[in-house]
Design a protein around this motif. Structure first.
Motif, short mmCIF file in Angstrom:
data_model
loop_
_atom_site.label_atom_id
_atom_site.label_comp_id
_atom_site.label_asym_id
_atom_site.label_seq_id
_atom_site.Cartn_x
_atom_site.Cartn_y
_atom_site.Cartn_z
N HIS A 198 0.86 -1.18 0.00
CA HIS A 198 0.00 0.00 0.00
C HIS A 198 0.90 1.24 0.00
O HIS A 198 2.14 1.12 -0.10
CB HIS A 198 -0.96 -0.01 1.20
CG HIS A 198 -0.30 0.13 2.53
ND1 HIS A 198 0.54 -0.82 3.07
CD2 HIS A 198 -0.36 1.14 3.45
CE1 HIS A 198 0.97 -0.42 4.26
NE2 HIS A 198 0.43 0.77 4.50
N LEU A 199 0.32 2.43 0.07
CA LEU A 199 1.10 3.67 0.03
C LEU A 199 1.70 3.93 1.42
O LEU A 199 0.98 4.31 2.35
CB LEU A 199 0.22 4.84 -0.40
CG LEU A 199 -0.45 4.72 -1.77
CD1 LEU A 199 -1.35 5.92 -2.03
CD2 LEU A 199 0.60 4.59 -2.88
N MET A 200 3.00 3.74 1.52
CA MET A 200 3.71 3.94 2.80
C MET A 200 4.38 5.31 2.78
O MET A 200 5.47 5.48 2.22
CB MET A 200 4.74 2.84 3.01
CG MET A 200 4.13 1.46 3.18
SD MET A 200 3.51 1.20 4.84
CE MET A 200 5.03 1.12 5.78
N ILE A 201 3.75 6.29 3.40
CA ILE A 201 4.32 7.65 3.45
C ILE A 201 5.24 7.78 4.67
O ILE A 201 6.27 8.45 4.62
CB ILE A 201 3.19 8.71 3.52
CG1 ILE A 201 2.29 8.58 2.28
CG2 ILE A 201 3.78 10.12 3.62
CD1 ILE A 201 2.97 8.84 0.98
N GLY A 202 4.86 7.15 5.75
CA GLY A 202 5.67 7.23 6.97
C GLY A 202 5.38 8.48 7.76
O GLY A 202 4.31 9.08 7.66
N THR A 203 6.35 8.92 8.55
CA THR A 203 6.20 10.12 9.38
C THR A 203 6.68 11.33 8.60
O THR A 203 7.77 11.31 8.01
CB THR A 203 6.99 9.99 10.68
OG1 THR A 203 6.54 8.81 11.40
CG2 THR A 203 6.79 11.21 11.57
N ILE A 204 5.87 12.39 8.59
CA ILE A 204 6.18 13.56 7.76
C ILE A 204 5.81 14.82 8.53
O ILE A 204 4.84 14.84 9.30
CB ILE A 204 5.44 13.47 6.41
CG1 ILE A 204 5.93 14.53 5.44
CG2 ILE A 204 3.94 13.52 6.59
CD1 ILE A 204 5.36 14.36 4.03
N LYS A 205 6.59 15.90 8.33
CA LYS A 205 6.32 17.17 8.98
C LYS A 205 5.26 17.96 8.21
O LYS A 205 5.00 17.68 7.04
CB LYS A 205 7.60 18.00 9.07
CG LYS A 205 8.68 17.39 9.94
CD LYS A 205 9.90 18.28 9.98
CE LYS A 205 11.00 17.68 10.85
NZ LYS A 205 12.22 18.53 10.87
N ALA A 206 4.68 18.96 8.83
CA ALA A 206 3.71 19.82 8.18
C ALA A 206 4.35 20.53 6.99
O ALA A 206 5.51 20.98 7.07
CB ALA A 206 3.15 20.85 9.16
N ASN A 207 3.62 20.60 5.89
CA ASN A 207 4.04 21.22 4.62
C ASN A 207 5.19 20.49 3.94
O ASN A 207 5.71 20.97 2.91
CB ASN A 207 4.43 22.69 4.83
CG ASN A 207 3.23 23.55 5.16
OD1 ASN A 207 2.13 23.31 4.67
ND2 ASN A 207 3.45 24.54 6.04
N GLN A 208 5.58 19.38 4.47
CA GLN A 208 6.62 18.58 3.79
C GLN A 208 5.95 17.66 2.76
O GLN A 208 4.87 17.12 2.99
CB GLN A 208 7.39 17.75 4.82
CG GLN A 208 8.53 16.93 4.22
CD GLN A 208 9.25 16.07 5.27
OE1 GLN A 208 8.93 16.14 6.46
NE2 GLN A 208 10.20 15.28 4.82
N GLU A 209 6.60 17.52 1.62
CA GLU A 209 6.06 16.66 0.56
C GLU A 209 6.80 15.33 0.55
O GLU A 209 8.00 15.28 0.76
CB GLU A 209 6.22 17.31 -0.83
CG GLU A 209 5.22 18.38 -1.14
CD GLU A 209 5.30 18.80 -2.60
OE1 GLU A 209 6.09 18.20 -3.36
OE2 GLU A 209 4.59 19.74 -2.99
N ARG A 210 6.03 14.28 0.28
CA ARG A 210 6.63 12.96 0.06
C ARG A 210 5.80 12.22 -0.98
O ARG A 210 4.57 12.23 -0.92
CB ARG A 210 6.71 12.16 1.35
CG ARG A 210 7.49 10.84 1.21
CD ARG A 210 7.79 10.26 2.57
NE ARG A 210 8.68 11.14 3.33
CZ ARG A 210 8.99 10.97 4.62
NH1 ARG A 210 8.44 9.94 5.28
NH2 ARG A 210 9.80 11.79 5.24
N SER A 211 6.48 11.62 -1.92
CA SER A 211 5.79 10.97 -3.03
C SER A 211 6.09 9.48 -3.07
O SER A 211 7.17 9.03 -2.65
CB SER A 211 6.20 11.59 -4.37
OG SER A 211 5.84 12.95 -4.44
N VAL A 212 5.12 8.74 -3.55
CA VAL A 212 5.26 7.30 -3.79
C VAL A 212 4.85 7.05 -5.23
O VAL A 212 3.79 7.50 -5.69
CB VAL A 212 4.37 6.48 -2.84
CG1 VAL A 212 4.44 4.99 -3.19
CG2 VAL A 212 4.78 6.71 -1.38
N VAL A 213 5.70 6.34 -5.97
CA VAL A 213 5.43 6.06 -7.38
C VAL A 213 5.00 4.61 -7.55
O VAL A 213 5.73 3.69 -7.16
CB VAL A 213 6.67 6.36 -8.26
CG1 VAL A 213 6.35 6.02 -9.73
CG2 VAL A 213 7.08 7.82 -8.13
N CYS A 214 3.80 4.43 -8.12
CA CYS A 214 3.29 3.10 -8.45
C CYS A 214 3.23 2.96 -9.97
O CYS A 214 3.43 3.93 -10.70
CB CYS A 214 1.90 2.89 -7.84
SG CYS A 214 1.87 3.06 -6.04
#
Length: 299
Positions: A198-214
């Motif tokens: 599934h989409l594992m973003i993890g722990t992220i700060k406010a306004n931080q971007e993180r992408s997952v490519v499928c």
């Protein structure tokens, strides 16, 4: 009928005037006793469909003027006209049902008895609303043909409809209709990054971007449409999908789908369904599959 009303024996003879040999007179000449009635038969045996006319002259002994009778008859062969000679079901998804109507029209003045020739050969492929019937004079019949299949296949068959006599032993007309159909499956693969399901973003700060490519791959025979829709509208403020919809050809390379998460809010998703992937047939727009896309994130 000829009746002798005199007190003496009389006799009759007849003559036939015709342009063909379809007419015939039987039981003439005749000897008629006083008070007796005789029958004279005018027979009609046509050899082809046409309008036939004839004149019968009846001569009575000692009667100077012959009697004259005009006859007319129209000979018909039972036949039907079809609305089409080809039934094309085009391309259908597996288990999709499609019906086409074949109209049979009888332009003659006599009924037309029709029957499908060898209907058992279509078992499991096509079904018919009826396999035989009668089209009344100047009338029509509708034959409904249904196609569906649970397996991919291309079908090309010939449907023969015969027009028969009342005993169904003699065939007057044979109509051959070409039937074409194809059933296909939409097959696709949707892959998450290696090692996750599934989409594992993890722990992220406010306004931080993180992408997952499928990746999305069309493994079918024809093009397919895809689209993503959010499970809740509020998720669209934090999650972007690129591309969010499109068409994939069978010859295309696997298509990268980028899911980007960015938010100012606090979220805690543990395999939360955030959106859906819908795949549909591009020609009929029929929905083929709909899968949940889950995400885990802490923000």
């Amino acid at each position: 009928f000829l009746t002798n009303l005199s007190l003496t024996t009389s006799s009759s003879s007849s003559a036939l005037n015709q342009a063909s040999h379809a007419w015939k007179i039987e039981d003439s000449p005749a000897i008629i006793q006083p008070g007796e009635t005789k029958e004279i038969f005018v027979c009609f045996h046509p050899s082809s469909a046409d309008l036939y006319k004839a004149t019968v002259k009846l001569f009575i002994k000692d009667n100077p003027e012959p009697f004259s009778f005009n006859f007319a008859a129209e000979a018909c062969l039972p036949s039907i006209e079809l609305s089409t000679m080809t039934l094309d079901f085009d391309k259908l998804l597996l288990k999709q049902v499609k019906k086409l109507v074949l109209v049979m029209k009888n332009n003659n003045r006599i009924p037309a008895i029709w029957k499908i020739n060898k209907p058992n050969q279509f078992n499991g492929v096509f079904s018919f609303s009826c396999i035989e019937g009668v089209v009344q004079p100047r009338g029509t019949n509708n034959l409904e043909v249904t196609y569906t299949s649970s397996k991919p296949q291309v079908v090309k068959k010939q449907l023969q409809i015969d027009v028969l006599d009342s005993t169904k032993q003699k065939t007057f007309q044979s109509n051959k209709i070409q039937i074409n159909a194809e059933s296909f499956d939409v097959n696709f693969d949707f892959f998450y990054p290696k090692g996750v399901d599934h989409l594992m973003i993890g722990t992220i700060k406010a306004n931080q971007e993180r992408s997952v490519v499928c990746t999305l791959k069309n493994k079918g025979k024809y093009s397919s449409n895809f689209s993503f829709s959010f499970a809740k509208q509020i998720y669209s403020d934090s999650i972007s999908i690129e591309p969010i919809s499109g068409t994939i050809l069978p010859t295309d390379k696997p298509l990268n789908i980028t899911f980007t998460f960015c938010t100012k809010k606090v979220y805690h998703f543990n395999r939360e369904t955030v959106c859906y992937l819908t795949v549909s047939d591009s020609s009929s727009n029929t929905e083929i599959a709909k899968i949940d896309i889950q995400m885990s994130v802490d923000s």
